[in-house]
Design a protein around this motif. Structure first.
Motif, PDB file in Angstrom:
ATOM      1  N   ARG A 156     -37.548  -0.039  10.875  1.00 28.56           N
ATOM      2  CA  ARG A 156     -36.406   0.828  10.572  1.00 28.56           C
ATOM      3  C   ARG A 156     -35.147   0.008  10.284  1.00 28.56           C
ATOM      4  NH1 ARG A 156     -39.080   4.337  14.447  1.00 28.56           N
ATOM      5  NH2 ARG A 156     -38.071   3.254  16.174  1.00 28.56           N
ATOM      6  N   LEU A 157     -35.002  -1.131  10.951  1.00 28.71           N
ATOM      7  CA  LEU A 157     -33.851  -1.995  10.690  1.00 28.71           C
ATOM      8  C   LEU A 157     -33.819  -2.466   9.238  1.00 28.71           C
ATOM      9  CD1 LEU A 157     -33.784  -4.108  13.961  1.00 28.71           C
ATOM     10  CD2 LEU A 157     -31.810  -2.900  13.020  1.00 28.71           C
ATOM     11  N   ILE A 158     -34.976  -2.731   8.677  1.00 31.52           N
ATOM     12  CA  ILE A 158     -35.014  -3.151   7.270  1.00 31.52           C
ATOM     13  C   ILE A 158     -34.513  -2.019   6.382  1.00 31.52           C
ATOM     14  CG2 ILE A 158     -36.543  -3.812   5.369  1.00 31.52           C
ATOM     15  CD1 ILE A 158     -38.227  -5.329   7.457  1.00 31.52           C
ATOM     16  N   GLY A 159     -34.873  -0.781   6.728  1.00 32.69           N
ATOM     17  CA  GLY A 159     -34.336   0.359   5.996  1.00 32.69           C
ATOM     18  C   GLY A 159     -32.830   0.454   6.116  1.00 32.69           C
ATOM     19  N   MET A 160     -32.302   0.156   7.304  1.00 32.45           N
ATOM     20  CA  MET A 160     -30.853   0.148   7.495  1.00 32.45           C
ATOM     21  C   MET A 160     -30.208  -0.914   6.612  1.00 32.45           C
ATOM     22  SD  MET A 160     -30.985   0.613  11.640  1.00 32.45           S
ATOM     23  CE  MET A 160     -29.275   0.212  11.948  1.00 32.45           C
ATOM     24  N   ALA A 161     -30.845  -2.073   6.517  1.00 28.85           N
ATOM     25  CA  ALA A 161     -30.309  -3.140   5.672  1.00 28.85           C
ATOM     26  C   ALA A 161     -30.323  -2.738   4.203  1.00 28.85           C
ATOM     27  CB  ALA A 161     -31.113  -4.420   5.882  1.00 28.85           C
ATOM     28  N   LEU A 168     -25.012   0.545  -0.372  1.00 28.78           N
ATOM     29  CA  LEU A 168     -23.604   0.896  -0.198  1.00 28.78           C
ATOM     30  C   LEU A 168     -22.696  -0.233  -0.674  1.00 28.78           C
ATOM     31  CD1 LEU A 168     -23.877   2.615   3.299  1.00 28.78           C
ATOM     32  CD2 LEU A 168     -23.212   3.736   1.167  1.00 28.78           C
ATOM     33  N   MET A 169     -23.080  -1.486  -0.409  1.00 30.18           N
ATOM     34  CA  MET A 169     -22.295  -2.626  -0.885  1.00 30.18           C
ATOM     35  C   MET A 169     -22.196  -2.623  -2.406  1.00 30.18           C
ATOM     36  SD  MET A 169     -23.792  -5.634   1.600  1.00 30.18           S
ATOM     37  CE  MET A 169     -22.829  -6.989   0.946  1.00 30.18           C
ATOM     38  N   CYS A 170     -23.321  -2.407  -3.057  1.00 34.93           N
ATOM     39  CA  CYS A 170     -23.319  -2.441  -4.525  1.00 34.93           C
ATOM     40  C   CYS A 170     -22.489  -1.302  -5.100  1.00 34.93           C
ATOM     41  CB  CYS A 170     -24.759  -2.378  -5.038  1.00 34.93           C
ATOM     42  SG  CYS A 170     -25.717  -3.881  -4.705  1.00 34.93           S
ATOM     43  N   ILE A 202     -25.875  -8.549   7.744  1.00 34.78           N
ATOM     44  CA  ILE A 202     -25.752  -7.809   6.483  1.00 34.78           C
ATOM     45  C   ILE A 202     -24.778  -6.646   6.642  1.00 34.78           C
ATOM     46  CG2 ILE A 202     -27.008  -6.331   4.863  1.00 34.78           C
ATOM     47  CD1 ILE A 202     -29.470  -8.151   5.382  1.00 34.78           C
ATOM     48  N   LEU A 203     -24.919  -5.910   7.736  1.00 34.29           N
ATOM     49  CA  LEU A 203     -24.022  -4.784   7.982  1.00 34.29           C
ATOM     50  C   LEU A 203     -22.581  -5.248   8.173  1.00 34.29           C
ATOM     51  CD1 LEU A 203     -26.357  -2.746  10.334  1.00 34.29           C
ATOM     52  CD2 LEU A 203     -25.418  -1.903   8.177  1.00 34.29           C
ATOM     53  N   ASP A 204     -22.410  -6.399   8.796  1.00 32.64           N
ATOM     54  CA  ASP A 204     -21.066  -6.942   8.987  1.00 32.64           C
ATOM     55  C   ASP A 204     -20.396  -7.222   7.646  1.00 32.64           C
ATOM     56  OD1 ASP A 204     -19.111  -8.168  11.016  1.00 32.64           O
ATOM     57  OD2 ASP A 204     -19.416  -9.814   9.607  1.00 32.64           O
ATOM     58  N   ARG A 205     -21.152  -7.782   6.706  1.00 35.06           N
ATOM     59  CA  ARG A 205     -20.601  -8.047   5.369  1.00 35.06           C
ATOM     60  C   ARG A 205     -20.301  -6.734   4.645  1.00 35.06           C
ATOM     61  NH1 ARG A 205     -18.633 -12.924   5.982  1.00 35.06           N
ATOM     62  NH2 ARG A 205     -20.161 -14.618   5.956  1.00 35.06           N
ATOM     63  N   ALA A 206     -21.179  -5.748   4.821  1.00 39.48           N
ATOM     64  CA  ALA A 206     -20.947  -4.452   4.178  1.00 39.48           C
ATOM     65  C   ALA A 206     -19.674  -3.800   4.713  1.00 39.48           C
ATOM     66  CB  ALA A 206     -22.149  -3.543   4.397  1.00 39.48           C
ATOM     67  N   ILE A 207     -19.476  -3.887   6.018  1.00 41.90           N
ATOM     68  CA  ILE A 207     -18.250  -3.344   6.627  1.00 41.90           C
ATOM     69  C   ILE A 207     -17.031  -4.061   6.066  1.00 41.90           C
ATOM     70  CG2 ILE A 207     -16.957  -3.246   8.808  1.00 41.90           C
ATOM     71  CD1 ILE A 207     -19.681  -2.738  10.202  1.00 41.90           C
ATOM     72  N   GLN A 208     -17.131  -5.377   5.943  1.00 44.34           N
ATOM     73  CA  GLN A 208     -16.020  -6.153   5.405  1.00 44.34           C
ATOM     74  C   GLN A 208     -15.681  -5.714   3.985  1.00 44.34           C
ATOM     75  OE1 GLN A 208     -14.613  -8.083   7.497  1.00 44.34           O
ATOM     76  NE2 GLN A 208     -13.229  -9.409   6.348  1.00 44.34           N
ATOM     77  N   LEU A 209     -16.706  -5.430   3.199  1.00 43.78           N
ATOM     78  CA  LEU A 209     -16.505  -5.023   1.816  1.00 43.78           C
ATOM     79  C   LEU A 209     -15.819  -3.665   1.735  1.00 43.78           C
ATOM     80  CD1 LEU A 209     -16.974  -5.684  -1.160  1.00 43.78           C
ATOM     81  CD2 LEU A 209     -19.272  -4.756  -0.944  1.00 43.78           C
ATOM     82  N   TYR A 210     -16.086  -2.798   2.689  1.00 48.11           N
ATOM     83  CA  TYR A 210     -15.486  -1.458   2.702  1.00 48.11           C
ATOM     84  C   TYR A 210     -14.097  -1.440   3.348  1.00 48.11           C
ATOM     85  CZ  TYR A 210     -19.307   1.364   0.853  1.00 48.11           C
ATOM     86  OH  TYR A 210     -20.234   1.944   0.030  1.00 48.11           O
TER      87      TYR A 210
END
Length: 404
Positions: free
Chosen positions: A269-274, A280-282, A352-360
């Motif tokens: 499931r974590l891979i799905g979250m990634a 979302l990043m893209c 990965i989620l940390d980078r996505a948060i940073q991007l948002y």
């Protein structure tokens, strides 16, 4: 080496992806709005029951159970890509398909170790999605990363067992549909073999002496997908001897059998979250400008996205290899691989989620996007089912043993 999914997996993937797009993702905002109007934050939102009914109608139900008597009869390798898909919406999809922890692990325990009466009374309604359950092992007063430390007592008294102890972060316990606890405690606290001191026992939630002391938050979230987490007190809670699962002293072995599949399910499931985070990043990168050009044209953003894609592809291969080994040589034979994915997957997905948060930016830590809640869930899995350091210690010992 053949990396293709078999025909049944491909067919289920197609159906599940369509279910996610048509029903689950549109329901995320609906669930958020409905939750605001609930009398209790732990009540199930109506849209979840709608999703469960639709999933059952489509045959997307109990996919996690390899025993076809009770579940879909899928191998770990077949279930892996399906769990990944549900991981894209962890608050709704696992529950909608009756594949949510802690019920999954509890159903596996009852299917493998429960007697016929225990299966009829508790496993059947769990399989039907009529009730929820909780698994009570972690304790606040000891380092529960070492399960031999637990202090809860399960004492024989005539034709009953008396359970006394304090547990916390007991997933599922806040849900009003939670009807049964599987409790791990010591029946032989002074036994010579520290791995034969523990037993597991079924304790109905309405048993006198069982008190839900308080709800426990996770990074400020109440984690409704698991039915909340609670601190629970067992004050001489008395249950029949027939509620013991398996034999006295078998609790540690049952826990290990339960946690093996649980760890790989979490990693799937974590891979799905990634994947959700990369999407979302893209989307963000192509829709926002900064310093005169789209974020998608900023080198640092491109690096984040590229690194995330590489990491996810690596993780997926490792998880699929682990699933294949569990199917072919058993959980014990896949011990090293199970530990490797448990260490690597949460850590990498958190990054990965940390980078996505940073991007948002500010949106990344807000309730308007799922990233903050996904981050809280992923970070927690560096502790749950055994902290990373325990798995690193065990894995290092295995490697060093070859040279000693």
């Amino acid at each position: 080496m053949d990396f293709a999914f078999d025909a049944r997996t491909e067919e289920l993937r197609a159906r599940l992806l369509a279910f996610m797009d048509e029903y689950v993702h549109p329901a995320e905002q609906v669930a958020h709005e409905q939750r605001a109007g609930l009398a209790s934050p732990w009540d199930t939102v109506p849209v979840v029951e709608d999703l469960k009914a639709e999933a059952r109608r489509q045959g997307l139900w109990n996919l996690f159970l390899p025993d076809s008597t009770y579940g879909a009869g899928l191998t770990n390798l077949q279930y892996a890509p399906l769990a990944e898909i549900t991981g894209r919406s962890p608050q709704l999809a696992p529950t909608a398909t009756n594949c949510a922890a802690p019920d999954t692990g509890n159903m596996e325990v009852l299917a493998q170790f429960g007697d016929e009466q225990q299966k009829k009374q508790w496993l059947e309604p769990l399989l039907a999605g009529e009730i929820r359950s909780a698994f009570a092992m972690t304790e606040p007063e000891v380092a529960s990363s070492d399960a031999t430390n637990i202090t809860t007592h399960i004492e024989r008294d005539g034709d009953s067992y008396v359970v006394t102890g304090r547990k916390w972060y007991i997933s599922g316990a806040m849900n009003p549909d939670c009807r049964i606890f599987i409790v791990m405690g010591k029946t032989d606290p002074d036994g010579a073999d520290i791995r034969r001191q523990q037993s597991m026992i079924l304790v109905p939630r309405d048993t006198p002496g069982v008190t839900i002391q308080r709800a426990m938050q996770v990074f400020g979230y109440e984690d409704h997908s698991h039915g909340g987490h609670a601190e629970v007190v067992f004050d001489r809670a008395r249950v029949p001897v027939a509620n013991l699962i398996g034999e006295e002293g078998g609790g540690f072995a049952i826990a290990q059998a339960r946690l093996g599949p649980g760890r790989i399910h979490h990693c799937m499931r974590l891979i799905g979250m990634a994947e959700r985070a990369i999407e979302l990043m893209c989307r963000r990168a192509v829709s926002r400008d900064a310093f005169g050009k789209a974020l998608a044209r900023q080198g640092v953003v491109q690096n984040w996205i590229a690194d995330a894609r590489v990491a996810v592809e690596q993780l997926r291969l490792l998880v699929l290899k682990t699933a294949w080994m569990m199917d072919t040589v058993g959980n014990r034979g896949a011990h090293t691989e199970i530990q490797a994915i448990k260490i690597a997957t949460p850590r990498t997905v958190v990054g990965i989620l940390d980078r996505a948060i940073q991007l948002y930016g500010a949106g990344g830590v807000s309730q308007d996007f799922p990233l903050a809640e996904l981050y809280a869930g992923a970070r927690t899995l560096m502790i749950a089912d055994g902290p990373d350091e325990v798995h690193q210690r065990s894995l290092a010992r295995r490697e060093l043993k070859k040279y000693l």
